[in-house]
Design a protein around this motif. Structure first.
Motif, PDB file in Angstrom:
ATOM      1  N   TYR A  40      42.336  16.388  25.890  1.00  0.00           N
ATOM      2  CA  TYR A  40      42.621  17.304  24.783  1.00  0.00           C
ATOM      3  C   TYR A  40      41.524  18.359  24.657  1.00  0.00           C
ATOM      4  N   THR A  41      40.285  17.941  24.825  1.00  0.00           N
ATOM      5  CA  THR A  41      39.169  18.872  24.725  1.00  0.00           C
ATOM      6  C   THR A  41      39.248  19.939  25.819  1.00  0.00           C
ATOM      7  N   ASN A  42      39.512  19.514  27.046  1.00  0.00           N
ATOM      8  CA  ASN A  42      39.605  20.468  28.149  1.00  0.00           C
ATOM      9  C   ASN A  42      40.762  21.439  27.951  1.00  0.00           C
ATOM     10  N   LYS A  43      41.907  20.929  27.506  1.00  0.00           N
ATOM     11  CA  LYS A  43      43.065  21.802  27.285  1.00  0.00           C
ATOM     12  C   LYS A  43      42.820  22.768  26.132  1.00  0.00           C
ATOM     13  N   LEU A  44      42.105  22.316  25.110  1.00  0.00           N
ATOM     14  CA  LEU A  44      41.764  23.205  24.008  1.00  0.00           C
ATOM     15  C   LEU A  44      40.840  24.312  24.482  1.00  0.00           C
ATOM     16  N   LEU A  80      51.215  29.405  24.527  1.00  0.00           N
ATOM     17  CA  LEU A  80      49.827  29.347  24.083  1.00  0.00           C
ATOM     18  C   LEU A  80      49.748  28.744  22.689  1.00  0.00           C
ATOM     19  N   ARG A  81      50.677  29.107  21.834  1.00  0.00           N
ATOM     20  CA  ARG A  81      50.710  28.536  20.485  1.00  0.00           C
ATOM     21  C   ARG A  81      50.884  27.022  20.541  1.00  0.00           C
ATOM     22  N   ALA A  82      51.779  26.550  21.405  1.00  0.00           N
ATOM     23  CA  ALA A  82      51.987  25.101  21.555  1.00  0.00           C
ATOM     24  C   ALA A  82      50.742  24.421  22.109  1.00  0.00           C
ATOM     25  N   ALA A  83      50.051  25.091  23.051  1.00  0.00           N
ATOM     26  CA  ALA A  83      48.838  24.512  23.628  1.00  0.00           C
ATOM     27  C   ALA A  83      47.753  24.358  22.581  1.00  0.00           C
ATOM     28  N   PHE A  91      42.280  17.256  19.482  1.00  0.00           N
ATOM     29  CA  PHE A  91      40.821  17.260  19.419  1.00  0.00           C
ATOM     30  C   PHE A  91      40.317  16.833  18.046  1.00  0.00           C
ATOM     31  N   VAL A  92      40.787  17.504  16.981  1.00  0.00           N
ATOM     32  CA  VAL A  92      40.259  17.183  15.649  1.00  0.00           C
ATOM     33  C   VAL A  92      40.681  15.787  15.203  1.00  0.00           C
ATOM     34  N   ASN A  93      41.898  15.375  15.572  1.00  0.00           N
ATOM     35  CA  ASN A  93      42.347  14.035  15.186  1.00  0.00           C
ATOM     36  C   ASN A  93      41.485  12.952  15.812  1.00  0.00           C
ATOM     37  N   HIS A  94      41.189  13.106  17.099  1.00  0.00           N
ATOM     38  CA  HIS A  94      40.398  12.074  17.775  1.00  0.00           C
ATOM     39  C   HIS A  94      38.942  12.091  17.342  1.00  0.00           C
ATOM     40  N   GLU A  95      38.400  13.264  17.048  1.00  0.00           N
ATOM     41  CA  GLU A  95      37.033  13.306  16.533  1.00  0.00           C
ATOM     42  C   GLU A  95      36.936  12.483  15.247  1.00  0.00           C
ATOM     43  N   LEU A  96      37.927  12.638  14.345  1.00  0.00           N
ATOM     44  CA  LEU A  96      37.918  11.874  13.101  1.00  0.00           C
ATOM     45  C   LEU A  96      38.157  10.393  13.372  1.00  0.00           C
ATOM     46  N   PHE A  97      39.111  10.091  14.235  1.00  0.00           N
ATOM     47  CA  PHE A  97      39.466   8.702  14.531  1.00  0.00           C
ATOM     48  C   PHE A  97      38.264   7.907  15.012  1.00  0.00           C
TER      49      PHE A  97
END
Length: 227
Positions: A40-44, A80-83, A91-97
């Motif tokens: 997710y980080t790389n794709k972001l 791009l919007r979907a990406a 990214f943000v979900n897993h950082e919190l998790f």
């Protein structure tokens, strides 16, 4: 404080991959963090690079990730919007998790007067909160998340769910405080299709001090801290 929308590879967890045993197994944690979260980080980062390369969207790439997710309608390219939506949310979900779990987690008592009072006000008891959030997680169809969040409009705690990698942070008035990942990659190696057993185990590693810290920050800030 808000940080520019540019994210490094996921840093090491503040605990070892096997630290949440026996509740969350080491193999799942390693796969989840080093492969799924990294993807997710790389794709972001790739999506942000595309935004930066277009004068029409360059300014969006300077936003915090939460704010960027609140302005998806300003990205006209659908792919791009979907990406950005999928990778940014992931990214943000897993950082919190990962941040809201701890080998010292669990328990039924929140040693924080403000958060404890908010739980009692919204749900009656900790047991009722656990029941509500567990049910929300069980009822997610397919892949998604269940959340404990602060609704800043009412200043009340709420339980909600989101599909896929959508995040409550896509709504500027909602601050996620605690989330459980119910994508199968979060639990299948240990629990197979037994999502209910995974949810029960997850409660044993919830870091209530971190949830309390996020609750205080959300209520104190005029604009919530962003990733």
């Amino acid at each position: 404080a808000s940080t520019p929308a540019k994210t490094p590879p996921p840093p090491p967890l503040p605990y070892a991959y096997d630290a949440l045993e026996p509740h969350i197994d080491a193999t799942t944690m390693e796969e989840h963090h080093s492969k799924h979260h990294r993807a997710y980080t790389n794709k972001l980062n790739a999506a942000l690079e595309t935004l930066r390369g277009d004068p029409a969207t360059k300014a969006l790439a300077k936003l915090g990730i939460d704010t960027l997710l609140q302005r998806l309608d300003q990205i006209t390219d659908s792919k791009l919007r979907a990406a950005v939506r999928n990778a940014g949310g992931g990214f943000v979900n897993h950082e919190l998790f990962f941040a809201t779990m701890s080998p010292d987690g669990g328990g039924d008592i929140v040693e924080h007067a403000g958060l404890n009072a908010a739980i009692v006000s919204a749900f009656g008891t900790m047991a009722m909160l656990k029941r509500a959030l567990s049910l929300s997680a069980l009822e997610v169809f397919g892949s998604g998340w269940a959340w404990l969040a602060l609704d800043r409009r009412s200043d009340k705690l709420v339980v909600q769910s989101t599909p896929n990698q959508d995040t409550p942070a896509m709504d500027a008035s909602t601050v996620p405080l605690l989330g459980i990942d119910v994508w199968e990659h979060a639990y299948y190696l240990k629990h197979q299709s037994r999502r209910a057993d995974y949810i029960k185990d997850w409660w044993h590693v919830v870091s209530w001090p971190e949830v309390a810290r996020r609750y205080d920050a959300a209520r104190a800030a005029t604009g919530k801290a962003e990733l």
